[in-house]
Design a protein around this motif. Structure first.
Motif, PDB file in Angstrom:
ATOM      1  N   ALA A 150       0.837  -1.206   0.000  1.00  0.00           N
ATOM      2  CA  ALA A 150       0.000   0.000   0.000  1.00  0.00           C
ATOM      3  C   ALA A 150       0.868   1.249   0.000  1.00  0.00           C
ATOM      4  CB  ALA A 150      -0.936  -0.001   1.215  1.00  0.00           C
ATOM      5  N   ARG A 151       1.938   1.239   0.781  1.00  0.00           N
ATOM      6  CA  ARG A 151       2.826   2.402   0.862  1.00  0.00           C
ATOM      7  C   ARG A 151       3.466   2.714  -0.487  1.00  0.00           C
ATOM      8  NH1 ARG A 151       5.250   5.618   4.387  1.00  0.00           N
ATOM      9  NH2 ARG A 151       4.250   4.514   6.091  1.00  0.00           N
ATOM     10  N   ILE A 152       3.958   1.701  -1.161  1.00  0.00           N
ATOM     11  CA  ILE A 152       4.603   1.916  -2.463  1.00  0.00           C
ATOM     12  C   ILE A 152       3.588   2.501  -3.445  1.00  0.00           C
ATOM     13  CG2 ILE A 152       5.715   0.775  -4.423  1.00  0.00           C
ATOM     14  CD1 ILE A 152       6.826  -1.277  -2.325  1.00  0.00           C
ATOM     15  N   ILE A 153       2.373   1.945  -3.435  1.00  0.00           N
ATOM     16  CA  ILE A 153       1.314   2.472  -4.308  1.00  0.00           C
ATOM     17  C   ILE A 153       1.016   3.926  -3.961  1.00  0.00           C
ATOM     18  CG2 ILE A 153      -1.163   2.319  -4.810  1.00  0.00           C
ATOM     19  CD1 ILE A 153      -0.825  -0.765  -4.567  1.00  0.00           C
ATOM     20  N   GLN A 154       0.877   4.241  -2.674  1.00  0.00           N
ATOM     21  CA  GLN A 154       0.554   5.606  -2.254  1.00  0.00           C
ATOM     22  C   GLN A 154       1.644   6.584  -2.694  1.00  0.00           C
ATOM     23  OE1 GLN A 154       0.181   4.341   1.785  1.00  0.00           O
ATOM     24  NE2 GLN A 154      -2.032   4.600   1.828  1.00  0.00           N
ATOM     25  N   HIS A 155       2.899   6.180  -2.563  1.00  0.00           N
ATOM     26  CA  HIS A 155       4.024   7.035  -2.954  1.00  0.00           C
ATOM     27  C   HIS A 155       3.963   7.325  -4.454  1.00  0.00           C
ATOM     28  CE1 HIS A 155       8.346   8.390  -2.726  1.00  0.00           C
ATOM     29  NE2 HIS A 155       8.234   8.128  -4.013  1.00  0.00           N
ATOM     30  N   GLU A 156       3.777   6.279  -5.256  1.00  0.00           N
ATOM     31  CA  GLU A 156       3.736   6.465  -6.709  1.00  0.00           C
ATOM     32  C   GLU A 156       2.475   7.204  -7.141  1.00  0.00           C
ATOM     33  OE1 GLU A 156       6.440   6.068  -8.305  1.00  0.00           O
ATOM     34  OE2 GLU A 156       7.380   5.015  -6.622  1.00  0.00           O
ATOM     35  N   TYR A 157       1.366   6.908  -6.498  1.00  0.00           N
ATOM     36  CA  TYR A 157       0.100   7.588  -6.804  1.00  0.00           C
ATOM     37  C   TYR A 157       0.233   9.096  -6.553  1.00  0.00           C
ATOM     38  CZ  TYR A 157      -4.978   8.345  -6.857  1.00  0.00           C
ATOM     39  OH  TYR A 157      -6.256   8.785  -7.151  1.00  0.00           O
ATOM     40  N   ASP A 158       0.921   9.453  -5.486  1.00  0.00           N
ATOM     41  CA  ASP A 158       1.160  10.874  -5.200  1.00  0.00           C
ATOM     42  C   ASP A 158       1.823  11.573  -6.377  1.00  0.00           C
ATOM     43  OD1 ASP A 158      -0.010  11.040  -2.702  1.00  0.00           O
ATOM     44  OD2 ASP A 158       1.877  11.029  -1.584  1.00  0.00           O
ATOM     45  N   HIS A 159       2.759  10.889  -7.044  1.00  0.00           N
ATOM     46  CA  HIS A 159       3.415  11.486  -8.213  1.00  0.00           C
ATOM     47  C   HIS A 159       2.402  11.879  -9.274  1.00  0.00           C
ATOM     48  CE1 HIS A 159       7.729  11.276  -7.543  1.00  0.00           C
ATOM     49  NE2 HIS A 159       7.624  10.035  -7.088  1.00  0.00           N
ATOM     50  N   LEU A 160       1.342  11.094  -9.413  1.00  0.00           N
ATOM     51  CA  LEU A 160       0.321  11.388 -10.421  1.00  0.00           C
ATOM     52  C   LEU A 160      -0.515  12.607 -10.046  1.00  0.00           C
ATOM     53  CD1 LEU A 160      -0.903   7.768 -11.253  1.00  0.00           C
ATOM     54  CD2 LEU A 160       1.063   9.026 -12.183  1.00  0.00           C
ATOM     55  N   LEU A 161      -0.471  12.975  -8.767  1.00  0.00           N
ATOM     56  CA  LEU A 161      -1.212  14.139  -8.268  1.00  0.00           C
ATOM     57  C   LEU A 161      -0.315  15.380  -8.162  1.00  0.00           C
ATOM     58  CD1 LEU A 161      -3.153  12.406  -5.350  1.00  0.00           C
ATOM     59  CD2 LEU A 161      -3.891  12.713  -7.727  1.00  0.00           C
ATOM     60  N   GLY A 162       0.972  15.225  -8.481  1.00  0.00           N
ATOM     61  CA  GLY A 162       1.907  16.334  -8.361  1.00  0.00           C
ATOM     62  C   GLY A 162       2.459  16.513  -6.958  1.00  0.00           C
ATOM     63  N   LYS A 163       2.389  15.441  -6.144  1.00  0.00           N
ATOM     64  CA  LYS A 163       2.890  15.490  -4.770  1.00  0.00           C
ATOM     65  C   LYS A 163       4.154  14.645  -4.644  1.00  0.00           C
ATOM     66  CE  LYS A 163      -0.190  15.161  -1.398  1.00  0.00           C
ATOM     67  NZ  LYS A 163      -1.337  14.663  -0.610  1.00  0.00           N
ATOM     68  N   LEU A 164       5.039  15.076  -3.749  1.00  0.00           N
ATOM     69  CA  LEU A 164       6.287  14.361  -3.493  1.00  0.00           C
ATOM     70  C   LEU A 164       6.392  14.024  -2.011  1.00  0.00           C
ATOM     71  CD1 LEU A 164       8.589  16.655  -5.639  1.00  0.00           C
ATOM     72  CD2 LEU A 164       7.690  14.417  -6.292  1.00  0.00           C
ATOM     73  N   PHE A 165       7.191  13.011  -1.687  1.00  0.00           N
ATOM     74  CA  PHE A 165       7.275  12.583  -0.285  1.00  0.00           C
ATOM     75  C   PHE A 165       7.782  13.697   0.619  1.00  0.00           C
ATOM     76  CE2 PHE A 165      11.778  11.815  -0.948  1.00  0.00           C
ATOM     77  CZ  PHE A 165      12.332  11.923   0.315  1.00  0.00           C
ATOM     78  N   VAL A 166       8.593  14.616   0.097  1.00  0.00           N
ATOM     79  CA  VAL A 166       9.120  15.705   0.935  1.00  0.00           C
ATOM     80  C   VAL A 166       8.012  16.649   1.395  1.00  0.00           C
ATOM     81  CG1 VAL A 166      11.494  15.634   0.050  1.00  0.00           C
ATOM     82  CG2 VAL A 166       9.795  17.047  -1.122  1.00  0.00           C
ATOM     83  N   ASP A 167       6.879  16.636   0.703  1.00  0.00           N
ATOM     84  CA  ASP A 167       5.748  17.477   1.107  1.00  0.00           C
ATOM     85  C   ASP A 167       5.188  17.055   2.464  1.00  0.00           C
ATOM     86  OD1 ASP A 167       6.067  18.618  -1.393  1.00  0.00           O
ATOM     87  OD2 ASP A 167       4.361  17.566  -2.284  1.00  0.00           O
ATOM     88  N   TYR A 168       5.404  15.806   2.841  1.00  0.00           N
ATOM     89  CA  TYR A 168       4.882  15.271   4.100  1.00  0.00           C
ATOM     90  C   TYR A 168       5.825  15.490   5.284  1.00  0.00           C
ATOM     91  CZ  TYR A 168       1.512  12.735   1.189  1.00  0.00           C
ATOM     92  OH  TYR A 168       0.519  12.399   0.303  1.00  0.00           O
ATOM     93  N   LEU A 169       7.028  15.946   5.011  1.00  0.00           N
ATOM     94  CA  LEU A 169       8.010  16.069   6.085  1.00  0.00           C
ATOM     95  C   LEU A 169       7.689  17.251   6.987  1.00  0.00           C
ATOM     96  CD1 LEU A 169      11.292  15.335   4.069  1.00  0.00           C
ATOM     97  CD2 LEU A 169       9.858  13.738   5.367  1.00  0.00           C
ATOM     98  N   PRO A 170       8.083  17.166   8.275  1.00  0.00           N
ATOM     99  CA  PRO A 170       7.864  18.286   9.194  1.00  0.00           C
ATOM    100  C   PRO A 170       8.634  19.529   8.727  1.00  0.00           C
ATOM    101  CG  PRO A 170       8.595  16.308  10.379  1.00  0.00           C
ATOM    102  CD  PRO A 170       8.720  16.021   8.927  1.00  0.00           C
ATOM    103  N   THR A 171       8.142  20.693   9.118  1.00  0.00           N
ATOM    104  CA  THR A 171       8.730  21.963   8.693  1.00  0.00           C
ATOM    105  C   THR A 171      10.234  22.034   8.973  1.00  0.00           C
ATOM    106  OG1 THR A 171       6.614  23.022   9.129  1.00  0.00           O
ATOM    107  CG2 THR A 171       8.503  24.470   8.882  1.00  0.00           C
ATOM    108  N   LEU A 172      10.657  21.592  10.146  1.00  0.00           N
ATOM    109  CA  LEU A 172      12.079  21.654  10.490  1.00  0.00           C
ATOM    110  C   LEU A 172      12.909  20.802   9.533  1.00  0.00           C
ATOM    111  CD1 LEU A 172      14.368  22.591  12.311  1.00  0.00           C
ATOM    112  CD2 LEU A 172      13.870  20.664  13.818  1.00  0.00           C
ATOM    113  N   LYS A 173      12.446  19.603   9.239  1.00  0.00           N
ATOM    114  CA  LYS A 173      13.161  18.715   8.312  1.00  0.00           C
ATOM    115  C   LYS A 173      13.237  19.360   6.921  1.00  0.00           C
ATOM    116  CE  LYS A 173      14.640  14.598   6.666  1.00  0.00           C
ATOM    117  NZ  LYS A 173      15.869  13.926   6.959  1.00  0.00           N
ATOM    118  N   LYS A 174      12.140  19.998   6.493  1.00  0.00           N
ATOM    119  CA  LYS A 174      12.127  20.683   5.188  1.00  0.00           C
ATOM    120  C   LYS A 174      13.181  21.782   5.159  1.00  0.00           C
ATOM    121  CE  LYS A 174       7.277  19.955   4.044  1.00  0.00           C
ATOM    122  NZ  LYS A 174       5.963  20.562   3.906  1.00  0.00           N
TER     123      LYS A 174
END
Length: 195
Positions: free
Chosen positions: A144-168
């Motif tokens: 499910a995680r792999i699908i969610q990660h790749e599916y996000d790409h189709l929406l224009g989202k990247l995994f870094v968008d989910y990171l906390p502000t400090l990490k960003k």
């Protein structure tokens, strides 16, 4: 054919993809090329925007998550991932459920950067295969995680968008370096800041 992987900063990675029409593309060839590109970069998933295409398709092969390292006797191995190799065309996640759990994700378009991302443990997805057959299936855990990660790409989202502000903030310069092509990757890449 092995495509160069589009690097962070390219506008195509932020653009929602369009649905594919039947017989519009040679889907078997595109799927094969995407798998070849993914394998050459040692990835477990690859979405069309990562090779510069604005269409709704991604490929996954989770076999590496099912293999046990010889010196890793204590690691849990998910044998259900051994045969999890699929092409998802025009996918739509219909439902996500379960407890959110963290896992350190990375991305071929963002080499050298990883971070914990929380995602729901289960999903139901509808998609087509390369023969245009339609499926509705449920996945959980790492699949499910792999699908969610790749599916996000189709929406224009990247995994870094989910990171906390400090990490960003901590990775801001490294992301800028990737955009300029100042990064080491052991596969071909296409950088937005380099001609």
């Amino acid at each position: 054919m092995i495509y160069p992987v589009v690097a962070y900063g390219d506008p195509i990675l932020r653009k929602p993809t369009r649905f594919i029409e039947k017989d519009e593309l040679d889907l078997k060839k595109l799927s094969d090329d995407m798998f070849e590109t993914m394998y050459s970069a040692n990835g477990v998933g690859l979405a069309a925007p990562q090779i510069g295409l604005n269409v709704r398709i991604f490929v996954v092969d989770a076999t590496p998550f099912s293999e046990k390292e010889e010196d890793d006797e204590d690691e849990d191995v998910d044998l259900s991932l051994a045969d999890f190799k699929k092409t998802f065309i025009n996918p739509e996640i219909l439902e996500e459920s379960g407890k959110e759990w963290a896992f350190e994700e990375g991305c071929l378009s963002i080499p050298g950067i990883r971070g914990d991302v929380y995602r729901p443990e289960k999903l139901v997805i509808r998609y087509r295969d390369t023969d245009w057959n339609e499926y509705t299936e449920e996945y959980s855990g790492m699949a499910a995680r792999i699908i969610q990660h790749e599916y996000d790409h189709l929406l224009g989202k990247l995994f870094v968008d989910y990171l906390p502000t400090l990490k960003k903030q901590l990775i801001k310069k490294r992301l800028s370096d990737i955009m300029k092509g100042n990064v080491d990757a052991d596969y071909r890449m296409k950088f937005p800041g380099r001609k």
